[in-house]
Design an enzyme around this catalytic site. Structure first.
Site, PDB file in Angstrom:
ATOM      1  N   GLN A 151      -4.943  -1.701  10.042  1.00 13.38           N
ATOM      2  CA  GLN A 151      -4.881  -3.024   9.421  1.00 13.38           C
ATOM      3  C   GLN A 151      -5.410  -4.070  10.403  1.00 13.38           C
ATOM      4  O   GLN A 151      -4.978  -4.138  11.552  1.00 13.38           O
ATOM      5  CB  GLN A 151      -3.430  -3.329   9.026  1.00 13.38           C
ATOM      6  CG  GLN A 151      -3.236  -4.590   8.228  1.00 13.38           C
ATOM      7  CD  GLN A 151      -3.717  -4.487   6.781  1.00 13.38           C
ATOM      8  OE1 GLN A 151      -3.631  -3.437   6.150  1.00 13.38           O
ATOM      9  NE2 GLN A 151      -4.240  -5.581   6.271  1.00 13.38           N
TER      10      GLN A 151
ATOM     11  N   ASP B 132     -11.211   2.397   4.515  1.00 19.34           N
ATOM     12  CA  ASP B 132     -11.648   0.998   4.402  1.00 19.34           C
ATOM     13  C   ASP B 132     -13.165   0.855   4.533  1.00 19.34           C
ATOM     14  O   ASP B 132     -13.698  -0.251   4.385  1.00 19.34           O
ATOM     15  CB  ASP B 132     -10.964   0.124   5.465  1.00 19.34           C
ATOM     16  CG  ASP B 132      -9.584  -0.351   5.020  1.00 19.34           C
ATOM     17  OD1 ASP B 132      -9.281  -0.264   3.803  1.00 19.34           O
ATOM     18  OD2 ASP B 132      -8.804  -0.819   5.874  1.00 19.34           O
TER      19      ASP B 132
ATOM     20  N   LYS C  49       0.836  -1.195   0.000  1.00 18.15           N
ATOM     21  CA  LYS C  49       0.000   0.000   0.000  1.00 18.15           C
ATOM     22  C   LYS C  49       0.875   1.252   0.000  1.00 18.15           C
ATOM     23  O   LYS C  49       0.611   2.211  -0.728  1.00 18.15           O
ATOM     24  CB  LYS C  49      -0.937  -0.001   1.216  1.00 18.15           C
ATOM     25  CG  LYS C  49      -2.040  -1.066   1.123  1.00 18.15           C
ATOM     26  CD  LYS C  49      -2.822  -1.246   2.422  1.00 18.15           C
ATOM     27  CE  LYS C  49      -3.779  -2.430   2.290  1.00 18.15           C
ATOM     28  NZ  LYS C  49      -4.538  -2.711   3.537  1.00 18.15           N
TER      29      LYS C  49
END
Ligand code: NAD
Length: 284
Positions: free
Chosen positions: A93, A116, A49
């Site tokens: 994450q 997200d 990322k």
């Protein structure tokens, strides 16, 4: 007859080039990621990322905390990144170590930065058909379907896997695109029967070869989200033999994976637009 392969790498490259232009227009743009612990797969994703963010001119900030970090320390970091004007997009994450309440951390994110789409506000807006931030993998799947001219309206779409990050949101996006959606999971009585009905089959279970070639309908569109590390390399959740029956199918690797990264960058631009008032972000 062999299925046509959906080239996620090529589409992702195009999207990344568009994002690079948008970043130049917007000026400075920041994406912060928080990783707690030493999960190997998570570390690899985060690295990818940040590499991709750097290439399009997004300033990446990579916070890596030790596995024994307390919940309060993570909440404090999230609070400081929420308040940091240089941070447009923010993601934590998952999974987090057991001592940390994931739901609590996700609720602590500023929804406008939640690239997200996991914050209950964003997840709720998606449920209600008013998407704000939607996760990168479900968006990448929809972008692939669009790129390959797949008309999902009225189609029987079967999604395998009901995670908050892939299965549920992609099922909702397909529903909003007027597919008739079936959402399967580990307790589904007869997965093969459901899969064989699918005009559009999305598989996100994390079980190599879960869907056999015979369980794919002739002419179906197959999106294989699975990433399974094997001694032979990365493998999907769908048996490669499915390519003999499907009309179009995503390869693993090179299908959904690159799309996820590209759409995360696009989501970061979207967050920046929300934050700069260039796109309206609904607030309670
Ligand atoms: P998860 O473990 O959170 O969820 C897996 C889901 O699959 C669960 O809902 C479970 O009910 C279902 N499932 C498990 N075994 C099943 C079975 N035997 N039959 C039917 N359903 C079953 O996983 P996730 O985060 O949604 O990820 C799923 C897979 O997709 C993993 O392989 C992951 O690595 C991969 N993934 C890929 C990308 C990408 O960019 N390509 C992004 C995210 C996840």
């Amino acid at each position: 007859l062999a299925a046509k392969l959906m080239d996620g790498k090529a589409l992702a490259a195009r999207i990344r080039a568009e994002v690079a232009d948008e970043v130049r227009e917007l000026g400075e743009l920041g994406l912060a990621t928080v990783l707690v612990g030493d999960d190997e797969a998570s570390r690899i994703y985060i690295t990818k990322k940040h590499e991709a963010a750097g290439e399009v001119g997004i300033e990446g900030r990579d916070y890596h905390l030790p596995a024994d970090t307390s919940e309060q320390e993570v909440l404090d970091l999230v609070a400081s990144l929420n308040a940091d004007d240089a941070v447009d997009g923010l993601l934590v994450q998952l999974p987090l170590p057991a001592q940390i309440d994931e739901a609590r951390v996700i609720r602590a994110l500023d929804p406008v930065k939640d690239v997200d789409g996991l914050h209950p506000f964003n997840a709720g807006e998606l449920l209600l058909g008013r998407p704000t931030h939607v996760g990168a993998t479900p968006l990448g799947i929809m972008a692939l379907l669009e790129e390959y001219g797949v008309n999902v309206e009225g189609a029987d779409a079967v999604v395998v896997g009901r995670s908050d990050i892939v299965g549920k949101p992609v099922a909702l996006l397909l529903l909003h695109a007027n597919a008739t959606v079936t959402l399967c999971h580990s307790r589904t009585a007869d997965l093969g029967r459901e899969a064989r009905r699918a005009d559009v089959l999305v598989v996100a279970a994390g079980r190599q070869g879960l869907v056999s070639g015979d369980d794919v309908k002739e002419g179906a569109v197959v999106i294989d989200v699975g990433i399974n590390r094997t001694p032979e390399g990365l493998r999907g959740d769908v048996d490669p033999a499915a390519a003999e029956r499907a009309a179009v199918i995503t390869p693993v690797p090179g299908g959904v994976g690159p799309m996820t990264i590209a759409m995360l960058l696009k989501n970061s631009v979207r967050a920046a637009r929300f934050r700069r008032g260039l796109l309206p972000f609904p607030r309670a």
